[in-house]
Design a protein around this motif. Sequence first.
Motif, mmCIF file in Angstrom:
data_model
loop_
_atom_site.group_PDB
_atom_site.id
_atom_site.type_symbol
_atom_site.label_atom_id
_atom_site.label_comp_id
_atom_site.label_asym_id
_atom_site.label_seq_id
_atom_site.Cartn_x
_atom_site.Cartn_y
_atom_site.Cartn_z
ATOM 1 N N ASN A 297 0.858 -1.191 0.000
ATOM 2 C CA ASN A 297 0.000 0.000 0.000
ATOM 3 C C ASN A 297 0.893 1.241 0.000
ATOM 4 O O ASN A 297 1.035 1.939 0.998
ATOM 5 N N LYS A 298 1.494 1.512 -1.144
ATOM 6 C CA LYS A 298 2.465 2.599 -1.234
ATOM 7 C C LYS A 298 1.813 3.968 -1.098
ATOM 8 O O LYS A 298 2.431 4.907 -0.598
ATOM 9 N N ILE A 299 0.558 4.084 -1.524
ATOM 10 C CA ILE A 299 -0.087 5.394 -1.462
ATOM 11 C C ILE A 299 -0.349 5.805 -0.019
ATOM 12 O O ILE A 299 -0.330 6.994 0.308
ATOM 13 N N ALA A 300 -0.570 4.837 0.865
ATOM 14 C CA ALA A 300 -0.738 5.185 2.285
ATOM 15 C C ALA A 300 0.557 5.786 2.836
ATOM 16 O O ALA A 300 0.525 6.721 3.648
ATOM 17 N N THR A 301 1.697 5.250 2.392
ATOM 18 C CA THR A 301 2.988 5.823 2.795
ATOM 19 C C THR A 301 3.130 7.241 2.263
ATOM 20 O O THR A 301 3.627 8.137 2.964
ATOM 21 N N THR A 302 2.689 7.453 1.026
ATOM 22 C CA THR A 302 2.735 8.796 0.443
ATOM 23 C C THR A 302 1.890 9.772 1.250
ATOM 24 O O THR A 302 2.313 10.902 1.524
ATOM 25 N N TRP A 303 0.691 9.344 1.654
ATOM 26 C CA TRP A 303 -0.162 10.197 2.469
ATOM 27 C C TRP A 303 0.502 10.519 3.805
ATOM 28 O O TRP A 303 0.412 11.643 4.304
ATOM 29 N N ALA A 304 1.169 9.537 4.415
ATOM 30 C CA ALA A 304 1.818 9.761 5.702
ATOM 31 C C ALA A 304 2.920 10.821 5.580
ATOM 32 O O ALA A 304 3.013 11.748 6.400
ATOM 33 N N LYS A 305 3.761 10.694 4.561
ATOM 34 C CA LYS A 305 4.822 11.686 4.362
ATOM 35 C C LYS A 305 4.240 13.044 3.979
ATOM 36 O O LYS A 305 4.698 14.090 4.461
ATOM 37 N N GLY A 306 3.222 13.030 3.125
ATOM 38 C CA GLY A 306 2.595 14.277 2.698
ATOM 39 C C GLY A 306 1.938 15.009 3.853
ATOM 40 O O GLY A 306 1.979 16.250 3.922
ATOM 41 N N THR A 307 1.314 14.258 4.767
ATOM 42 C CA THR A 307 0.697 14.874 5.948
ATOM 43 C C THR A 307 1.726 15.653 6.753
ATOM 44 O O THR A 307 1.486 16.804 7.153
ATOM 45 N N ALA A 308 2.874 15.041 6.992
ATOM 46 C CA ALA A 308 3.913 15.699 7.787
ATOM 47 C C ALA A 308 4.405 16.973 7.104
ATOM 48 O O ALA A 308 4.564 18.022 7.752
ATOM 49 N N VAL A 309 4.644 16.903 5.800
ATOM 50 C CA VAL A 309 5.180 18.062 5.076
ATOM 51 C C VAL A 309 4.158 19.198 5.023
ATOM 52 O O VAL A 309 4.465 20.359 5.337
ATOM 53 N N MET A 310 2.930 18.874 4.628
ATOM 54 C CA MET A 310 1.916 19.923 4.471
ATOM 55 C C MET A 310 1.503 20.512 5.821
ATOM 56 O O MET A 310 1.190 21.698 5.920
ATOM 57 N N ALA A 311 1.504 19.686 6.873
ATOM 58 C CA ALA A 311 1.203 20.208 8.204
ATOM 59 C C ALA A 311 2.279 21.186 8.648
ATOM 60 O O ALA A 311 1.987 22.239 9.237
ATOM 61 N N PHE A 312 3.534 20.850 8.373
ATOM 62 C CA PHE A 312 4.633 21.751 8.731
ATOM 63 C C PHE A 312 4.518 23.079 7.978
ATOM 64 O O PHE A 312 4.691 24.158 8.561
ATOM 65 N N LEU A 313 4.187 23.003 6.691
ATOM 66 C CA LEU A 313 4.056 24.232 5.907
ATOM 67 C C LEU A 313 2.877 25.077 6.394
ATOM 68 O O LEU A 313 3.006 26.276 6.623
ATOM 69 N N GLY A 314 1.716 24.433 6.548
ATOM 70 C CA GLY A 314 0.515 25.188 6.890
ATOM 71 C C GLY A 314 0.479 25.664 8.321
ATOM 72 O O GLY A 314 0.280 26.854 8.601
ATOM 73 N N ALA A 315 0.665 24.727 9.266
ATOM 74 C CA ALA A 315 0.594 25.087 10.681
ATOM 75 C C ALA A 315 1.891 25.732 11.155
ATOM 76 O O ALA A 315 1.869 26.620 12.010
ATOM 77 N N GLY A 316 3.026 25.277 10.612
ATOM 78 C CA GLY A 316 4.315 25.772 11.057
ATOM 79 C C GLY A 316 4.749 27.045 10.366
ATOM 80 O O GLY A 316 4.776 28.122 10.968
ATOM 81 N N VAL A 317 5.058 26.943 9.085
ATOM 82 C CA VAL A 317 5.619 28.085 8.355
ATOM 83 C C VAL A 317 4.606 29.218 8.238
ATOM 84 O O VAL A 317 4.877 30.363 8.611
ATOM 85 N N TRP A 318 3.403 28.901 7.713
ATOM 86 C CA TRP A 318 2.410 29.971 7.517
ATOM 87 C C TRP A 318 1.861 30.475 8.856
ATOM 88 O O TRP A 318 1.425 31.611 8.946
ATOM 89 N N GLY A 319 1.873 29.638 9.875
ATOM 90 C CA GLY A 319 1.487 30.125 11.186
ATOM 91 C C GLY A 319 2.502 31.110 11.736
ATOM 92 O O GLY A 319 2.142 32.167 12.274
ATOM 93 N N PHE A 320 3.779 30.782 11.576
ATOM 94 C CA PHE A 320 4.835 31.653 12.087
ATOM 95 C C PHE A 320 4.881 32.993 11.352
ATOM 96 O O PHE A 320 5.248 34.017 11.939
ATOM 97 N N LEU A 321 4.483 33.006 10.068
ATOM 98 C CA LEU A 321 4.578 34.226 9.272
ATOM 99 C C LEU A 321 3.886 35.411 9.931
ATOM 100 O O LEU A 321 4.320 36.559 9.785
ATOM 101 N N HIS A 322 2.803 35.152 10.651
ATOM 102 C CA HIS A 322 2.049 36.292 11.206
ATOM 103 C C HIS A 322 1.699 36.098 12.680
ATOM 104 O O HIS A 322 0.734 36.676 13.173
#
Length: 470
Positions: A297-322
Amino acid sequence: MKYESQRIAKPYFVFAMMLFAGQILFGLLMGLQYINGDVGFPYIPFNAARMVHTNLLIVWMLFGFMGASYFLVPEEAETELYSPLLAKITFWVFVVAGVATILGYLLVPYAELARITKNELFPTMGREFLEQPTITKIGIVLVCLSFVFNIGMTILRGRKTVINMVLITGLIGLAVFYLFSFYNPDSLTLDKYFWWFVVHLWVEGVWELILGALLAFVLIKVTGVDREHIEKWLYVIIAMALISGLIGMGHHYFWVGPPKYWLWMGSFFSALEPVPFFMMVVFAFKMVKERRREHNNKIATTWAKGTAVMAFLGAGVWGFLHTLAPVNYYTHGSQLTAAHGHLAFFGAYAMVVMCMISYSMPVMNGRPQGNSVQAQKVERIGFWLMCIGMLGITFALTAAGIWQVALQRIPEAGKALSFMATQEVLKPFYIVRLGFGLLFTAGVAAYFASFVVANKNGKQYPDANATLAE
């Protein structure tokens, strides 16, 4: 599937995805209304569309968390669910309450809805994200209590793992902090102060525990990395999330009247909030790199990695911006807030629910090694279209927010544009946002289509039995 009661998760996931589709449709409608405010009026005015859009977001994620918990906990606890019947009753009660509330938003003026539901007896309505009638709020509390009771009793009579304990802690916190939605003081400062106990301590507190537990569970299943290794990472991540998130709530207190020390505490601790999300990125990629088996189930692995990256960008980077007070002074409530909110909710919570669905639905459908190659290809297309679409929405709103601040908030008095005049200037950004919204919708359609492809071609991988035996 190890335990028959895990199938309880399926209707929760199916209904969650139905609500997700509804949320997207109302998001597109709002995107059109930003460009032309008369679209949908008077049948679905902007305020009604926004209530439905945000409430569907909350409700479908709760359905997703509940489905994920019902699938995860029996397997972690190594026992059947305490009461499958209670889980079924809870599902239908939540469905009826949720659908009735959404129909109320759409079919009845909000003031009339408050009168019909006797809001004057116990006023709780009228606050952003907590617009639900009091009777609906009571129903949500009963649903949460029965759900937490069912999950808790299952854990108590079975194996106690770190993942289970982190998950139940997050679920209890979810239920407890929702109780502040019933507190409606006369003072606006007090109201906003405790309103954030629900809104912030959910998404930047206890929901992060749920996110960490779900992500750790999937990574154990698809990588085969030692549980002890993953649990050590989980401990550190949730500790940082709670330390930064609980006190970091102060970044919402800058301009609502609480003492000035929140300017410093809120700025400092909320500036630390990207740290646990960055650790989550390192965690996910490190576990995949050190995997001991190649799960089909390779796509589940893709979702797991994607969750971590997009969460960091949205909650982390864009949260810190303001998040720092000197910056937030200009950006508070601008389209930068919307940019952060969209990417953070999608990356941290929508994606982890879809990650759990991607892993568990094939298992519940008799395909423990994942869907067919064809189905996973379609799902991968959906994954990338959603990620690119959401990033496009975020960049468009970020540009709109920066320009909004420049036009409306920085110029000298008398030269700044009014709010509505600024919105007219920002329309090109909203058109771009709508275009990426359509791209995101195409990704959601592809994600749904992958399940149809999977059911049409349910053939297992040739080495499925061998992999399972390992």
